[in-house]
Structures are given as structure tokens and as C-alpha cells.
Design an enzyme around this catalytic site. Sequence first.
Site, PDB file in Angstrom:
ATOM      1  N   LYS A 266     -18.064 -69.126 -29.496  1.00 37.17           N
ATOM      2  CA  LYS A 266     -18.131 -68.776 -28.781  1.00 37.17           C
ATOM      3  C   LYS A 266     -19.506 -69.839 -28.019  1.00 37.17           C
ATOM      4  O   LYS A 266     -19.663 -68.888 -26.967  1.00 37.17           O
ATOM      5  CB  LYS A 266     -18.680 -66.965 -29.402  1.00 37.17           C
ATOM      6  CG  LYS A 266     -19.775 -66.959 -30.028  1.00 37.17           C
ATOM      7  CD  LYS A 266     -20.032 -65.640 -29.856  1.00 37.17           C
ATOM      8  CE  LYS A 266     -21.340 -65.425 -30.852  1.00 37.17           C
ATOM      9  NZ  LYS A 266     -21.218 -64.256 -31.332  1.00 37.17           N
ATOM     10  N   ARG A 267     -19.788 -70.237 -28.296  1.00 33.69           N
ATOM     11  CA  ARG A 267     -21.329 -70.930 -27.885  1.00 33.69           C
ATOM     12  C   ARG A 267     -20.492 -71.900 -27.098  1.00 33.69           C
ATOM     13  O   ARG A 267     -21.816 -72.090 -26.443  1.00 33.69           O
ATOM     14  CB  ARG A 267     -21.770 -71.683 -29.173  1.00 33.69           C
ATOM     15  CG  ARG A 267     -22.772 -70.457 -30.118  1.00 33.69           C
ATOM     16  CD  ARG A 267     -23.636 -70.107 -29.442  1.00 33.69           C
ATOM     17  NE  ARG A 267     -24.349 -68.496 -30.199  1.00 33.69           N
ATOM     18  CZ  ARG A 267     -24.814 -67.439 -29.313  1.00 33.69           C
ATOM     19  NH1 ARG A 267     -25.088 -67.588 -28.486  1.00 33.69           N
ATOM     20  NH2 ARG A 267     -24.857 -66.316 -30.454  1.00 33.69           N
TER      21      ARG A 267
END
Length: 509
Positions: A266-267
Site C-alpha cells: 500500500k505504500r
Amino acid sequence: MTDRKVRVRFAPSPTGPLHMGGVRTALFNYLFAKKHGGDFLLRIEDTDQNRFVPGAEEYIIESLNWCGLHFDEGPGVGGKYGPYRQSERKPLYKQYADQLLESGWAYYAFDTPEELEKLRLEAEQKGEVFSYGIQTRGTLCNSLTLSKEEVLTRLKSGEHFVVRFRMPENTNVIENDIIRGEVTFNTSVLDDKVIYKWDGMPTYHLANVVDDHLMEITHVIRGEEWLSSMPLHVLLYRALGWENTRPRFAHLPLILKPVGKGKLSKRDGDKMGFPVFPLKWIDPETGETFHGYREDGYFPEAFINLMALLGWNPGTEQEFFSLKELVPVFSLERVVKSGSRFDPEKAKWFNRHYFQQKTEQELAELFKPILQEKGVSVSETKLLKVVTEVKERCQFVSELWDQSSYFFVIPESYDAKTIEKRWLAETPGQLTEICGVFETVENWEQSTIKEAFSNFMNSKGWNFGAVMNPFRLCLVGGNVGPDLFKICEILGKEETISRINAAIEKIAK
Ligand code: GLU
């Protein structure tokens, strides 16, 4: 198994927003079900209340709906195998834990979390990993080592316990995964997983297997991260006597980072400027916001097309598929084993395709809220003309404004470089004379404007190139945009003349 109706489920845990990988799992389940005339279920796996995140379930459902992946059974929709939230099925699992305890496939364990933590640390200091299983269970505090009476006393006194699955020794579990082919696990390397807890809650493994059985699931299609759970699940079906009706497994490949090694996280999206989630997500605890495809202006058709080709290919050159078109061509046999790299540029490319597929009317409708926000009111005819002119230059609805704002607002400034190079001493005079010609044009259309302009230029013997640039500057503020006479037509006679005059005045200063 062939005579059974295909039933598949998407079984997310509501521990946060749905990641792209989750959407792809849902999509492949959906396609497989629809292709085989089967059912696609949504089951919420919320047995781990500690990891429950408010809003996650709603987010999952909204994402599926946005993608058009409508489920036949599930929370809010119902179905005869419900309820579809595991927390609401709690009383159902105990009998299966009891069955496993009675048949010796499971045992009670009373070790406290502190005791286990101590063992973990001790092992770590020796460079080893503690595992509750074949090697260690004989030395720990459980119903295999305690007397029957002692176990009963502890249970009666309400002592906390867990039920662990008793992994058989040195047994090969061989499974023919639809995507990966034959996979063999030896049980010696597997630990005794907790399957049920004193508070009456099953863990993921037991709940998942029991529900897949009770919901008559025929195929478990899920992410590769669950492959390591497959032997336990296979053994649970065996232990519960459900081997003959159990589902087949298909483990989907990972979605990899656009560059470098590893799984898309998700980063990565924030770092590389693309969304990893279907919809925008605001973390309820930290307030942190994550981009979503929907809010970033992607069409669901583009998103689905993109997802479908992450790990699957049709075996032909075809790249564009609607959800409907995917159904007949999809097959699990054409899903690859190796991870597939996500390409954010390709995502934009898909969006461009679906953007261009839209009619001018559709795009105009989508553009209206942006115009409203900018405080612009415009006639339907003008709006359609503008969209027609700039459509080709855009891949997102938001870009319509960037490409066309000068149609709606007078330029606030004029490109300095163009002024320097092209705005000559004679320019204001020439433009003023051209305005005079425009006054006389009756039928204000691209072709008539152009004709009047050209005739006049020829009669004067002026250089076209020298005039066109400053002329465009007056209307647009820069050196961009479609055919200048088309711009004049869309702006209207009055506005064209007034913009030229305004520019002459402003640039002179
Ligand atoms: N609850 C699991 C998840 O969050 C489901 C895995 C499975 O499909 O068995 O993905």
C-alpha cells in the site's frame, strides 16, 4: 464434482480497505462463477475481532459494486446459506471443534500467552524458531500431556484454552492446485494451528473450512499468500469427513511492484504516484488518506480491464475487454503461476481507451460537476463543441478542464515567451483591423471566419504566420489548443473580438 453447481466465494477480512490484489481475487471468482453459470458469494471473515476496522466492510461492498462485481449471496443481499458474516455464525462452529477433539484430530492447550512468549524468546536466542507442534507438544501444557481429570477440572473452572489441530507426523499432503499443479507439503514442517478459542470463536482456518463446506463452495480461488494454509485446510476436510465434497483450490499469483522486487504494497502507490486501492480510504485511526482509482478519475471499466490482465491472459492479442466480454473467455487454466508486475502507465493507457470510447454527451455530463465547481455556466451546445475539440487530448475527465479552461474564462495572463518573440510593433494594429473584418462576418462558423480572415490577409499581403501566433495568444493566453478558427466559432463573435481587444490593451502595458 462436475455435477455440482459451481459456487465460489470472495472471503475478505474487514481489517482495512480492499487492496488491488483483493479486487483481482474477487474479479477472478466472479468471472469463474459467471462462466460456469454458478454463484458468486461474498463472505465477511471477521472472526478476529482484534483486527476489526470500522468501515472496512462497507468499503469492500462499495468497491465491488463500483467494479460491477455484484454478488449473488452475501451481507445485505441474503441467500439461503446465510448469515454471511462469520461473527454472526459463531454458535455454529463449536460442534466441529468438538468433533475434532473427540476424534483426536485436535486437542486442548492451556499454555498462557506469557509462557509461549518465553519459549519463543528462548528459541530466538538460540537462533531457532519456536513452533507448537509435533516436536514440542509433548512437553507443553495440553490435553495430550495432562490427565483427563486435570483437563476437565481446568475446563470446568473456566480456564482460558485454545483448541489446536493435531498435525499428523511425517505425512505428505499432495494437492492438485488448478493454477500451480501438484503441490506437496510434508506435515513435519507444519505447526499445530489454533482452530478454536475459549471465547467460542473459531480462528480463520476452522471458520473458513466449515463455511466453505456448509456453503457448498466448489472452488476456492484466492491469493498466493494462502497457499501455505492449503495443507491444513485439506487435512481439516479430511478430519471432518468432508473429503468427497470439498472444494478444489486455485492460488492466484502475486501482484508485483512496478519496479524492484516484491509484492505491491500500500505504500508503493504513495511513493510512485498511483492508487493501490479501488476507492479512496481514510484510515479511521490515523486519519491517513490513501488514493483510490475512482476518486483519481479512473473508469471502473478501465480498472477491471487492467485487473483482469494481471496474471491472466486470453492467449490472443486482444487487450480490451469489458466485464461481459471477459466472462466467456476467462479460465483458471490461463492464469499464470509467476507474479505479475503492475504497470501504472498501462493503467492510464486503459483509462485513455475507455475515455475515448465515451460519447461527447457522456463526457459532457461527467465534465459538468467540474465546471460547476469552477463557477462556470455554459450552454449545452457550447459544452458539446468544447468536449468534441479537446477529447482527443485527454485520458481523464479532470484533464478536460486543463485542456479547455480558456473556452470558459478569459486568459488572465499571456505567455511571456510568445509575446517576446511574436508580438511586434505592428501586431496591435493588424489585430484591430482583423477585428473590423470579423464584425462583418455574418455566419459565424469556422469556415466562414477562416475565409474572411484569409481573404483579408491576402489583400493586405500580410504574413499568416506572423499574425496567427499573437491572434491565438489573445484567445487562449498561450500557444496551445485546436484549430484557431474553431476556437473563434466556439467562443462566438463578440467574445473573440473582446478578447483580442483586451489582449491588445493588457499586453501594451
Ligand atoms: N479471510 C481471508 C482473507 O482475508 C480469506 C482467504 C481465503 O479465501 O480462504 O483473504
